[in-house]
Design an enzyme around this catalytic site. Structure first.
Site, PDB file in Angstrom:
ATOM      1  N   ALA A 286      11.866  10.320   6.213  1.00  0.00           N
ATOM      2  CA  ALA A 286      12.103   8.892   6.008  1.00  0.00           C
ATOM      3  C   ALA A 286      10.920   8.059   6.447  1.00  0.00           C
ATOM      4  CB  ALA A 286      13.359   8.467   6.774  1.00  0.00           C
ATOM      5  N   ILE A 288       7.670   8.748   6.424  1.00  0.00           N
ATOM      6  CA  ILE A 288       6.430   8.865   5.661  1.00  0.00           C
ATOM      7  C   ILE A 288       6.632   8.327   4.249  1.00  0.00           C
ATOM      8  CG2 ILE A 288       4.709  10.480   4.774  1.00  0.00           C
ATOM      9  CD1 ILE A 288       5.500  12.341   7.091  1.00  0.00           C
ATOM     10  N   GLU A 290       5.857   8.738   1.072  1.00  0.00           N
ATOM     11  CA  GLU A 290       5.160   9.741   0.273  1.00  0.00           C
ATOM     12  C   GLU A 290       4.492   9.144  -0.961  1.00  0.00           C
ATOM     13  OE1 GLU A 290       8.332  11.831   2.586  1.00  0.00           O
ATOM     14  OE2 GLU A 290       8.229  10.021   1.364  1.00  0.00           O
ATOM     15  N   ASP A 332     -30.580  -7.759  -5.344  1.00  0.00           N
ATOM     16  CA  ASP A 332     -31.970  -7.681  -5.753  1.00  0.00           C
ATOM     17  C   ASP A 332     -32.293  -8.940  -6.544  1.00  0.00           C
ATOM     18  OD1 ASP A 332     -34.480  -6.591  -6.091  1.00  0.00           O
ATOM     19  OD2 ASP A 332     -33.928  -5.521  -7.925  1.00  0.00           O
ATOM     20  N   ASN A 722      12.467   7.955  -1.713  1.00  0.00           N
ATOM     21  CA  ASN A 722      11.074   7.617  -1.434  1.00  0.00           C
ATOM     22  C   ASN A 722      10.160   7.802  -2.641  1.00  0.00           C
ATOM     23  OD1 ASN A 722      11.721   6.930   1.149  1.00  0.00           O
ATOM     24  ND2 ASN A 722      10.693   8.666   2.131  1.00  0.00           N
ATOM     25  N   ASP A 726      11.974   4.030  -4.838  1.00  0.00           N
ATOM     26  CA  ASP A 726      11.063   3.125  -4.131  1.00  0.00           C
ATOM     27  C   ASP A 726       9.757   2.921  -4.883  1.00  0.00           C
ATOM     28  OD1 ASP A 726      12.805   2.758  -2.122  1.00  0.00           O
ATOM     29  OD2 ASP A 726      11.675   3.789  -0.559  1.00  0.00           O
TER      30      ASP A 726
END
Length: 887
Positions: A286, A288, A290, A332, A722, A726
């Site tokens: 939960a 992390i 991913e 330059d 995840n 998500d």
């Protein structure tokens, strides 16, 4: 021991001494046997191959990092516990992230190959008393190079014979004009641009002939030294990469803390260890996000595609965001702020002066400053006539395209005449040439003799002092006054030529160019600034971006261009040269302060550019570097974001840089900066979204454990949320459109993390609201509806998924809930529809039902899920409204 060696500071060694040190006879050159011996000792005249990382090494490096280790451990624990589906799902995430990183690193690393391509040309050398053509790789120390117009110089060498020799060194030094070569020794500390007694490997000879003794080959050449700097210049992690890594570490510590606390409380309660481990695994998954790296990559890729439409090619995706955070740009001069071509800029007649802009193709000439009536004077017309006649160049327009042949200064005189309404071909027909006195470094003038009807016309151009000395009708006072004007023009950064003529009824002798001449005036030449640069620099100033010119050109020229394009304001007319710059490790605090105040640097070497970039990077700035020459390549690589010019730039610069401007327009840089700022704002938003969603999962699992109400979310359900439900809303946030107000704000502090204190407070607030809503639904379902643990788990999975989808509407920045950047983003609606469809699949597809442990639901449960999803949005909007009223 070597019998000879490449000399240090060869520009300061007398030529006779060089012949002695390198043991060569200038009349016969090296013998074939001696050349072979030196080749065997010193090797080929080629840039050294540097061993590079293999594809396998780059791929393996993608599996290094704290998040990778945590996910790998989670996969291992899943397999240990018999949860093979979870284990394989985590491994799939690891492989996707690794493949993405590998592709990003396996980009165009061809800068050294481009440098080596400059080695493949043939060379002519003097050996055994005869001129022979050999491969440039066979040229060795002490060889006598024989060069002429059109040759590419094969090695560095000192000249000992020259005849009207010129070389184009713009790619190496930044000098706009071809450089006149001679055999005189320059001052000791002269930069490359002022070492006129040398030839440099890889530079083309544009005029004349010459002979030089080779003093450097391969890596010993100036080109080789630059190649070494390109290889040695290291890129640190981009700001985005560094900030995402920092964010990951924070999440890991939060996870470790919560998991440890959860385990301790569980052990004190004497709960089952296996269940505690499963819950800790769920917490790790939960915590992390991913999908964060994948979403970041796609958001950057979307920005890259939008920039491609604006003629900006991005080679490293993270470079888009990096440019958005750039607060210092080293640029330059030649080819970047200027057009990299010489034009007539100033007309100085004996009593009139004007600054002009001309367009030969449109046959248009405009007086931008000075005497507007100058074009009506007879002497002005005579100046044009002399400039056309005393000229060996050719300029023509064929099918709308200009064709230029000859010296750039002489070409500019023809273009000036055409823009002023004259036909050079007609002038030559009216005044056929009878004789020419070629320009030489001794006389510093050129003269041509022309016949016209019954008389003759002598046309002369050259150095002001030489031409004025031949105008005997002028008083000494007038000659000095005109010469002072030419010196003043030179100080202003203009290259000047004086013009004069003589008319006679009888044909003069061979000394026709030395007869009493009538002075016509001066012309000042300049590489003109790009018209679009000034508004682009103004936009940079409004955006709080500091732009600094760093060039190898003359200080006066650099300062003139800086003033014309409004890079500097009145009172900032300060220029530092390479002679003024000490090595970075020798700078004192006062020296660093002076350098940080200066906006224009001239006669700067590639190594000094690296030092200045590092100085600003040590200060904490994000540094961008623009350039087009070989001499810019090391700085392009060292900077946080290297930007090369695609039209006029060298292949070396383009392949070393992170971004290439196809139109060579500084304005495109401003567009890229604006896009970069939008990208960062979008990344901040989707990180805020992902973290608040992930933290809500952590809170749901942790609070449920503390309340001893079971584990309401399974690890695989968390992983599914995840990487599916998500990711798509986050991706939609990542591809939001421009926000023009961002370019009216100062750049963000490069030290500021993606998430500041206010953002973290929002994350916790959003997560707590979603957690309270979902656990509230879970409590109602289990206590009021009598749901079993599996049915309650089912309720939490769908309630949390729906709450997170609706959470995207909480991230608006406008006051209106219904009309804002979120509701206007069509990708948000596409993402929501797709995620709702995927959620429906999890309920109806047997395989997903089994993997995710989905249970049948009643209408009441569905209503409870919908209420749990909408409640957080309603509560957040109420709180935001109250806070706005309280201000």
């Amino acid at each position: 021991m070597p019998t000879i060696s490449s000399p240090e500071k060869p520009h300061r060694i007398p030529i006779d001494q060089l012949f002695q040190e390198l043991k060569v006879d200038p009349k016969t050159g090296l013998s074939a046997d001696e050349a072979q011996n030196r080749y065997d000792e010193w090797g080929p005249n080629a840039l050294q191959e540097v061993k590079r990382e293999s594809a396998l090494t780059i791929l393996l490096r993608q599996f290094v990092g704290v998040i990778v280790y945590i996910l790998a451990a989670a996969a291992g624990i899943s397999f240990f516990l018999g949860e093979t589906v979870e284990g394989f799902a985590i491994i799939a995430v690891l492989l996707i992230n690794a493949l993405t990183g590998f592709i990003l690193e396996w980009n165009a690393r061809q800068s050294m190959d481009a440098l080596r391509k400059m080695d493949t040309t043939p060379a002519r050398v003097l050996r055994d008393g005869r001129v022979r053509e050999i491969s440039s790789e066979e040229v060795t120390l002490g060889d006598i190079l024989v060069v002429e117009a059109g040759d590419l110089v094969a090695a560095d060498g000192n000249l000992f014979e020259v005849s009207q020799l010129q070389a184009d060194e713009s790619a190496l030094t930044g000098e706009s004009l071809p450089v006149d070569k001679n055999t005189e020794l320059p001052p000791d500390e002269s930069p490359l641009g002022d070492q006129h007694n040398r030839l440099f490997k890889g530079t083309p000879v544009t005029a004349g002939t010459g002979r030089a003794i080779v003093t450097g080959i391969g890596q010993q050449t100036e080109l080789g030294k630059i190649a070494t700097m390109v290889e040695e210049a290291k890129r640190s992690a981009t700001p985005l990469e560094a900030k995402l890594d920092g964010l990951a570490k924070v999440l890991i510590w939060v996870t470790v803390g919560l998991a440890a606390l959860f385990l301790i409380v569980g052990l004190v309660r004497k709960e089952e260890p296996l269940r505690l481990i499963e819950t800790a695994l769920a917490l790790a998954i939960a915590a992390i996000p991913e999908g964060m790296s994948v979403v970041a990559t796609i958001a950057l890729a979307y920005g890259m595609l939008r920039l491609a439409e604006k003629k900006v090619i991005v080679k490293r995706l993270s470079a888009v965001e990096t440019l958005g955070g750039t607060n210092v740009i080293f640029t330059d001069k030649t080819g970047t702020l200027t057009q990299n071509r010489i034009e007539v800029n100033t007309i100085q007649l004996p009593n009139q002066r004007a600054e002009i802009q001309s367009d030969a193709q449109a046959k248009k000439l405009e007086i931008v400053d000075g005497d507007q009536a100058i074009t009506e004077s007879e002497i002005y017309q005579k100046l044009i006539q002399v400039g056309v006649l005393c000229n060996n160049a050719d300029y023509d327009i064929v099918n709308g395209k200009a064709k230029e042949v000859g010296d750039p200064v002489e070409v500019s005189l023809l273009k000036f005449a055409i823009a002023a309404g004259h036909d050079p071909d007609q002038i030559h027909q009216d005044f056929p040439r009878k004789a020419e006195r070629a320009f030489s470094s001794d006389t510093r003038i050129m003269g041509t003799l022309h016949q016209h009807q019954t008389g003759f016309l002598v046309a002369v151009k050259g150095a002001a002092e030489e031409v004025l000395d031949r105008c005997q009708s002028l008083s000494e006072k007038d000659r000095k006054a005109h010469y002072d004007i030419s010196e003043k023009m030179a100080v202003e950064g203009l290259r000047t030529l004086a013009f004069a003529y003589h008319e006679t009824d009888t044909q003069p002798g061979d000394d026709f160019a030395d007869q009493d001449l009538t002075y016509v005036g001066l012309i000042g030449f300049l590489d003109p600034p790009r018209t679009e640069v000034t508004p682009a620099l103004t936009a940079c100033r409004e955006a709080g971006i500091k732009v600094i010119m760093v060039t190898g050109d003359h200080p006066a020229t650099a300062l003139t261009i800086a003033s014309k394009v409004k890079l500097i304001e009145p009172g900032e007319e300060m220029v530092l040269t390479g002679k003024d710059l000490k090595p970075l490790d020798e700078l004192k605090a006062a020296d660093k302060e002076a350098l940080l105040k200066c906006r224009v640097f001239a006669r700067v070497s590639p190594a000094q550019k690296l030092d200045m970039i590092e100085l600003y990077q040590q200060k904490g700035d994000i540094v961008g570097m623009t350039g087009d020459g070989v001499n810019d390549a090391p700085a392009l690589k060292k900077s946080d974001i290297g930007i090369a010019m695609g039209l006029r730039g060298t292949q070396v610069a383009a392949e070393t840089a992170d971004m290439v401007l196809k139109d060579d327009s500084f304005t495109s840089i401003v567009s890229a900066i604006a896009q970069g700022r939008v990208i960062f704002e979008n990344i901040r938003k989707f990180v805020l979204f992902l973290l608040s969603c992930n933290l809500s999962e952590i809170f749901v699992v942790t609070f449920a454990g503390f309340l001893n109400v079971g584990n309401p979310l399974l690890p695989l359900q968390i992983l599914f949320i995840n990487i599916v439900t998500d990711v798509f809303p986050a991706l939609a946030l990542g591809v939001g459109r421009e926000n023009s107000s961002l370019m009216h704000q100062p750049p963000r502090d490069p030290k500021t993390p993606i998430m500041d204190g206010r953002d973290w407070r929002l994350v916790v607030f959003y997560a707590l609201v979603m957690t309270a809503s979902v656990l509230g639904a879970y409590w109602l379902g289990t206590t009021e509806l009598g749901l079993t643990e599996k049915e309650g788990n089912n309720l939490v999975f769908y309630a949390l998924s729906f709450a997170q989808l609706m959470h995207v509407f909480n991230l608006r920045s406008g006051r209106s809930f219904f009309v804002n950047e979120i509701t206007r983003n069509r990708y948000i609606w596409y993402a929501l529809l797709l995620c709702l469809f995927i959620m429906a699949l999890t309920y109806y597809v047997p395989f997903l039902v089994q993997v995710l442990s989905i249970q049948p639901m009643t209408t009441t449960e569905i209503e409870l899920i919908l209420a749990a999803g909408f409640a957080p949005v309603l509560l957040v909007q109420i709180v935001k409204g109250i806070m706005r009223l309280g201000r």
